[in-house]
Write a protein that holds these residues in place. Sequence first.
Motif, PDB file in Angstrom:
ATOM      1  N   PHE A 173       6.926  68.821   9.863  1.00 21.09           N
ATOM      2  CA  PHE A 173       5.787  69.515  10.222  1.00 21.09           C
ATOM      3  C   PHE A 173       6.378  70.715  11.198  1.00 21.09           C
ATOM      4  O   PHE A 173       7.268  70.979  12.344  1.00 21.09           O
ATOM      5  N   VAL A 174       5.995  72.482  10.455  1.00 22.43           N
ATOM      6  CA  VAL A 174       7.139  73.853  10.990  1.00 22.43           C
ATOM      7  C   VAL A 174       5.858  74.598  11.389  1.00 22.43           C
ATOM      8  O   VAL A 174       4.915  73.948  10.513  1.00 22.43           O
ATOM      9  N   ALA A 175       6.006  75.433  12.986  1.00 23.29           N
ATOM     10  CA  ALA A 175       4.876  76.619  12.715  1.00 23.29           C
ATOM     11  C   ALA A 175       5.435  77.460  13.137  1.00 23.29           C
ATOM     12  O   ALA A 175       6.741  77.166  14.076  1.00 23.29           O
ATOM     13  N   ASP A 176       4.632  78.350  13.544  1.00 22.14           N
ATOM     14  CA  ASP A 176       5.439  80.248  14.868  1.00 22.14           C
ATOM     15  C   ASP A 176       5.558  79.561  15.952  1.00 22.14           C
ATOM     16  O   ASP A 176       4.633  78.701  16.416  1.00 22.14           O
ATOM     17  N   ALA A 177       5.797  80.208  16.379  1.00 25.22           N
ATOM     18  CA  ALA A 177       5.828  79.979  17.876  1.00 25.22           C
ATOM     19  C   ALA A 177       4.819  79.841  18.464  1.00 25.22           C
ATOM     20  O   ALA A 177       4.491  79.243  19.655  1.00 25.22           O
ATOM     21  N   ARG A 178       4.142  81.211  18.007  1.00 23.50           N
ATOM     22  CA  ARG A 178       3.030  81.241  18.535  1.00 23.50           C
ATOM     23  C   ARG A 178       2.503  80.078  18.692  1.00 23.50           C
ATOM     24  O   ARG A 178       1.148  79.950  20.031  1.00 23.50           O
ATOM     25  N   THR A 179       2.043  79.929  17.155  1.00 25.24           N
ATOM     26  CA  THR A 179       0.816  78.469  16.761  1.00 25.24           C
ATOM     27  C   THR A 179       1.075  78.043  17.252  1.00 25.24           C
ATOM     28  O   THR A 179       0.235  76.391  17.857  1.00 25.24           O
ATOM     29  N   LEU A 180       2.470  76.795  17.417  1.00 22.31           N
ATOM     30  CA  LEU A 180       2.967  75.932  18.094  1.00 22.31           C
ATOM     31  C   LEU A 180       2.066  75.906  19.992  1.00 22.31           C
ATOM     32  O   LEU A 180       2.308  75.014  20.567  1.00 22.31           O
ATOM     33  N   ASP A 181       2.958  77.095  20.878  1.00 21.58           N
ATOM     34  CA  ASP A 181       1.784  77.877  21.735  1.00 21.58           C
ATOM     35  C   ASP A 181       0.251  77.239  21.740  1.00 21.58           C
ATOM     36  O   ASP A 181      -0.488  76.777  22.888  1.00 21.58           O
ATOM     37  N   GLU A 182      -0.410  77.997  20.820  1.00 22.92           N
ATOM     38  CA  GLU A 182      -1.836  77.564  21.050  1.00 22.92           C
ATOM     39  C   GLU A 182      -2.207  76.218  20.289  1.00 22.92           C
ATOM     40  O   GLU A 182      -3.066  76.126  21.649  1.00 22.92           O
ATOM     41  N   LEU A 183      -1.082  75.607  20.155  1.00 30.44           N
ATOM     42  CA  LEU A 183      -1.718  74.165  19.440  1.00 30.44           C
ATOM     43  C   LEU A 183      -1.549  74.180  20.905  1.00 30.44           C
ATOM     44  O   LEU A 183      -2.587  72.540  20.992  1.00 30.44           O
ATOM     45  N   ALA A 184      -0.756  73.447  20.832  1.00 32.54           N
ATOM     46  CA  ALA A 184      -0.467  72.980  22.759  1.00 32.54           C
ATOM     47  C   ALA A 184      -1.378  72.968  23.439  1.00 32.54           C
ATOM     48  O   ALA A 184      -2.156  72.793  24.095  1.00 32.54           O
ATOM     49  N   ALA A 185      -1.987  74.917  24.307  1.00 30.05           N
ATOM     50  CA  ALA A 185      -2.423  75.259  24.517  1.00 30.05           C
ATOM     51  C   ALA A 185      -4.399  75.115  24.729  1.00 30.05           C
ATOM     52  O   ALA A 185      -4.878  74.709  25.775  1.00 30.05           O
ATOM     53  N   GLU A 186      -4.376  74.685  23.818  1.00 30.95           N
ATOM     54  CA  GLU A 186      -5.802  74.757  22.851  1.00 30.95           C
ATOM     55  C   GLU A 186      -6.183  73.032  22.828  1.00 30.95           C
ATOM     56  O   GLU A 186      -7.554  72.321  22.659  1.00 30.95           O
ATOM     57  N   GLY A 187      -5.555  71.773  23.815  1.00 26.86           N
ATOM     58  CA  GLY A 187      -5.433  70.474  22.590  1.00 26.86           C
ATOM     59  C   GLY A 187      -5.585  70.279  21.643  1.00 26.86           C
ATOM     60  O   GLY A 187      -6.173  69.307  21.365  1.00 26.86           O
ATOM     61  N   ARG A 188      -4.612  70.804  20.775  1.00 21.45           N
ATOM     62  CA  ARG A 188      -5.548  70.743  19.381  1.00 21.45           C
ATOM     63  C   ARG A 188      -4.375  69.505  18.819  1.00 21.45           C
ATOM     64  O   ARG A 188      -4.329  69.288  17.208  1.00 21.45           O
ATOM     65  N   VAL A 189      -2.845  69.029  19.009  1.00 25.83           N
ATOM     66  CA  VAL A 189      -1.955  67.965  18.794  1.00 25.83           C
ATOM     67  C   VAL A 189      -2.964  66.790  19.424  1.00 25.83           C
ATOM     68  O   VAL A 189      -2.466  66.367  20.040  1.00 25.83           O
ATOM     69  N   VAL A 190      -2.931  66.626  18.041  1.00 25.84           N
ATOM     70  CA  VAL A 190      -3.950  65.408  18.134  1.00 25.84           C
ATOM     71  C   VAL A 190      -2.955  63.798  18.559  1.00 25.84           C
ATOM     72  O   VAL A 190      -3.318  62.766  19.198  1.00 25.84           O
ATOM     73  N   ALA A 191      -2.127  64.037  18.204  1.00 21.89           N
ATOM     74  CA  ALA A 191      -0.632  62.698  18.325  1.00 21.89           C
ATOM     75  C   ALA A 191       0.374  63.691  18.734  1.00 21.89           C
ATOM     76  O   ALA A 191       1.116  64.323  17.365  1.00 21.89           O
ATOM     77  N   ARG A 192       1.839  62.592  18.804  1.00 22.13           N
ATOM     78  CA  ARG A 192       2.757  62.884  18.886  1.00 22.13           C
ATOM     79  C   ARG A 192       3.741  62.364  18.817  1.00 22.13           C
ATOM     80  O   ARG A 192       3.281  60.807  19.390  1.00 22.13           O
ATOM     81  N   TYR A 193       5.440  62.200  18.158  1.00 22.55           N
ATOM     82  CA  TYR A 193       6.048  61.057  17.747  1.00 22.55           C
ATOM     83  C   TYR A 193       6.447  60.523  19.345  1.00 22.55           C
ATOM     84  O   TYR A 193       7.000  60.960  19.988  1.00 22.55           O
ATOM     85  N   VAL A 194       6.576  59.254  19.878  1.00 18.58           N
ATOM     86  CA  VAL A 194       7.540  58.461  20.834  1.00 18.58           C
ATOM     87  C   VAL A 194       8.106  57.787  20.701  1.00 18.58           C
ATOM     88  O   VAL A 194       7.925  57.268  19.032  1.00 18.58           O
ATOM     89  N   ARG A 195       9.135  58.089  21.440  1.00 16.28           N
ATOM     90  CA  ARG A 195      10.185  57.122  20.750  1.00 16.28           C
ATOM     91  C   ARG A 195      11.390  56.906  19.313  1.00 16.28           C
ATOM     92  O   ARG A 195      11.338  56.151  18.598  1.00 16.28           O
ATOM     93  N   GLY A 196      11.125  58.445  19.531  1.00 16.73           N
ATOM     94  CA  GLY A 196      11.578  58.673  17.367  1.00 16.73           C
ATOM     95  C   GLY A 196      11.329  59.578  17.061  1.00 16.73           C
ATOM     96  O   GLY A 196      10.055  59.423  17.260  1.00 16.73           O
ATOM     97  N   ASN A 197      11.943  60.739  16.742  1.00 12.90           N
ATOM     98  CA  ASN A 197      11.276  61.197  15.585  1.00 12.90           C
ATOM     99  C   ASN A 197      11.411  61.145  14.230  1.00 12.90           C
ATOM    100  O   ASN A 197      12.832  61.478  14.026  1.00 12.90           O
ATOM    101  N   PRO A 198      10.356  61.257  13.178  1.00 10.80           N
ATOM    102  CA  PRO A 198      11.104  60.418  12.193  1.00 10.80           C
ATOM    103  C   PRO A 198      11.804  61.328  11.343  1.00 10.80           C
ATOM    104  O   PRO A 198      12.123  60.847  10.362  1.00 10.80           O
ATOM    105  N   ASN A 199      11.148  62.563  10.788  1.00  5.46           N
ATOM    106  CA  ASN A 199      10.861  63.746  10.239  1.00  5.46           C
ATOM    107  C   ASN A 199      12.064  65.042  11.207  1.00  5.46           C
ATOM    108  O   ASN A 199      11.789  65.997  10.552  1.00  5.46           O
ATOM    109  N   GLY A 200      12.462  65.379  12.399  1.00  7.16           N
ATOM    110  CA  GLY A 200      12.067  65.938  12.630  1.00  7.16           C
ATOM    111  C   GLY A 200      11.101  67.067  13.681  1.00  7.16           C
ATOM    112  O   GLY A 200      11.342  68.114  13.363  1.00  7.16           O
ATOM    113  N   SER A 201       9.715  66.786  13.130  1.00 10.64           N
ATOM    114  CA  SER A 201       8.619  67.795  13.459  1.00 10.64           C
ATOM    115  C   SER A 201       9.060  68.318  14.867  1.00 10.64           C
ATOM    116  O   SER A 201       9.204  67.811  15.653  1.00 10.64           O
TER     117      SER A 201
END
Length: 230
Positions: A148-176
């Motif tokens: 998953f890729v996006a510009d920094a502004r979009t990534l910041d907005e997703l985080a600030a608005e609580g729109r990141v539904v899930a994150r990889y833990v114990r290793g990132n399988p694809n570099g998102s």
Amino acid sequence: MTMRIGVVTFPGSLDDGDAARAVRLAGAEAVRLWHGDADLHGVDAVVLPGGFSYGDALRCGAIARFAPVMETVADAARGGLPVLGICNGFQILCEAHLLPGALTRNQHLHFRNRDQHLRIGSTSTAWTGQFTADQEILIPVKNGEGCFVADARTLDELAAEGRVVARYVRGNPNGSQRDIAAITNEAGNVVGIMPHPEHAVEALTGPSLDGLGFFASVLHTLAGAPASSR
């Protein structure tokens, strides 16, 4: 009343049968939808399954977004219909501009297939209400273009608005970027997830039963919604 969840089949879909089975195990009726048919047959929600729609021609999801069924799905999603895009379905949602960002080739340039730990970040979506915040779940991941890729502004907005539904833990399988595994739209009815919850619904075949939570969540959401909004 039994809820009816549509599962779309595109040419090249691989996991539509698994998604339909997950829907049934959760207690809903699975309604098979064909890519060339613009009629959603009155379903209460839609799942866009994993696979290689249209052979990933041009790029993943680029042609599927123009399928007749997707024109109707997009309109319905903007009106509040719950939609879950899994793997290729996530790619299609991004191509259709129902979700921001894009899914690109895995950073290590290899197909990755393994059981993957995720941490739930948002429980306010139509598909995650039955989880708890920061809950860790285990479901399979299998993709070659899941970064998953996006510009920094979009990534910041997703985080600030609580729109990141899930994150990889114990290793990132694809570099998102920022370990993002799943996101939602502003309204919370559309969710795209790269790992496969439909492959974690039975003890015999899955690493856990954690995937059922996504399908149980949308049924709980629909049960609490007035009929006029569905």
